[in-house]
Design an enzyme around this catalytic site. Structure first.
Site, PDB file in Angstrom:
ATOM      1  N   ASP A  56      13.973 -39.308  14.793  1.00 18.08           N
ATOM      2  CA  ASP A  56      14.502 -37.993  15.164  1.00 18.08           C
ATOM      3  C   ASP A  56      14.232 -37.683  16.632  1.00 18.08           C
ATOM      4  O   ASP A  56      13.353 -38.277  17.270  1.00 18.08           O
ATOM      5  CB  ASP A  56      13.838 -36.902  14.320  1.00 18.08           C
ATOM      6  CG  ASP A  56      14.322 -36.884  12.884  1.00 18.08           C
ATOM      7  OD1 ASP A  56      15.041 -37.821  12.488  1.00 18.08           O
ATOM      8  OD2 ASP A  56      13.972 -35.933  12.165  1.00 18.08           O
ATOM      9  N   HIS A 200       9.766 -40.468  15.150  1.00 18.43           N
ATOM     10  CA  HIS A 200      10.351 -39.784  16.302  1.00 18.43           C
ATOM     11  C   HIS A 200      10.273 -40.717  17.506  1.00 18.43           C
ATOM     12  O   HIS A 200       9.225 -41.324  17.750  1.00 18.43           O
ATOM     13  CB  HIS A 200       9.605 -38.483  16.611  1.00 18.43           C
ATOM     14  CG  HIS A 200       9.573 -37.519  15.461  1.00 18.43           C
ATOM     15  ND1 HIS A 200       8.730 -37.693  14.371  1.00 18.43           N
ATOM     16  CD2 HIS A 200      10.301 -36.395  15.219  1.00 18.43           C
ATOM     17  CE1 HIS A 200       8.931 -36.696  13.515  1.00 18.43           C
ATOM     18  NE2 HIS A 200       9.866 -35.899  13.995  1.00 18.43           N
TER      19      HIS A 200
END
Length: 249
Positions: A56, A200
């Site tokens: 992400d 991430h």
């Protein structure tokens, strides 16, 4: 020569049909079917040997290194992109498609619950347009920031033709100054067929943890594939319970 040919034929026959990668059309069709369920999607099925690594909040200064690591390991992943960051790292979205898939993670990463409906729509639609301009194809997948969503925001995402996907394995790499060993351990604990892992690509420790995570996946006889491939080849059964479902209103 005859013996070698016979062995080759046995090996071909022995490869299960599930090992073949689904076609793009099959992936799209299965995602459309999952959209009709009106339920949270946070894991794949348990019949195969595939897992989906997801990243992400990119693109970022670390994205290119993550792509190189995936390519070296012949692994795939899915990247949920923040639209307003595409301008700072152009061409990376297109490079991400070569090692998997890209998804929509809104334009500015807000808490969608606090926005009026028209702004929720704009956050998602603007990112669809930006990724389409960058890659030539609009995403099929969406992940809401912070896992904070409501029935209202879910419906807007669905009307824009996107499948909303969460996760069932949290690497916890978003903890400030996370330790590489902890990130790897958090992922290893949840590795199983059908797992969807959230990471991430904003953190240097995530980059350092990735080779170890990929090695753990291989050691367990699993494959790192894109989300569309996982959900097309081995979708979750209706009402299948995942080990973890993100909390939302």
């Amino acid at each position: 020569m005859r013996i070698a040919l016979a062995v080759a034929l046995v090996l071909v026959v022995a490869v299960p049909a599930s090992a073949a990668r689904p076609t793009v059309r099959a992936e799209r069709n299965e995602l459309a079917v999952l959209m009709q369920r009106d339920e949270l999607i946070s894991c794949g099925g348990t019949r195969g040997r595939d897992v989906a690594l997801t990243f992400d909040d990119g693109p970022s200064p670390y994205t290119a290194q993550i792509i190189r690591t995936l390519r070296k390991a012949r692994a795939q992943a899915t990247f949920f992109l923040v639209g307003n960051r595409l301008q700072y790292w152009p061409k990376l979205a297109h490079a991400e498609l070569r090692v998997g898939a890209v998804g929509n993670h809104t334009w500015s990463h807000p808490d969608l619950r606090r926005l009026p409906s028209w702004l929720v729509w704009l956050e998602v639609a603007r990112t669809q347009w930006a990724i389409g301009q960058e890659t030539g194809a609009k995403p099929l997948l969406f992940r809401v920031p912070y896992a904070l969503h409501t029935r209202r925001t879910d419906e807007i995402v669905r009307k824009l033709g996107l499948l909303e996907v969460f996760w069932d394995v949290d690497s916890q790499d978003d903890v400030p100054n996370a330790r590489v060993a902890d990130v790897v351990r958090n992922v290893e604990r949840g590795l199983r067929p059908g797992a969807i892992v959230i990471m991430h690509d904003l953190h240097p420790w995530t980059v350092r943890a990735l080779p170890q995570i990929l090695a753990a996946i291989r050691k367990r006889g699993l494959r790192a594939v894109s989300l569309p491939e996982l959900l097309a080849a081995d979708p979750p059964a209706p009402d299948q319970r995942c080990p973890y479902v993100p909390v939302g209103d």
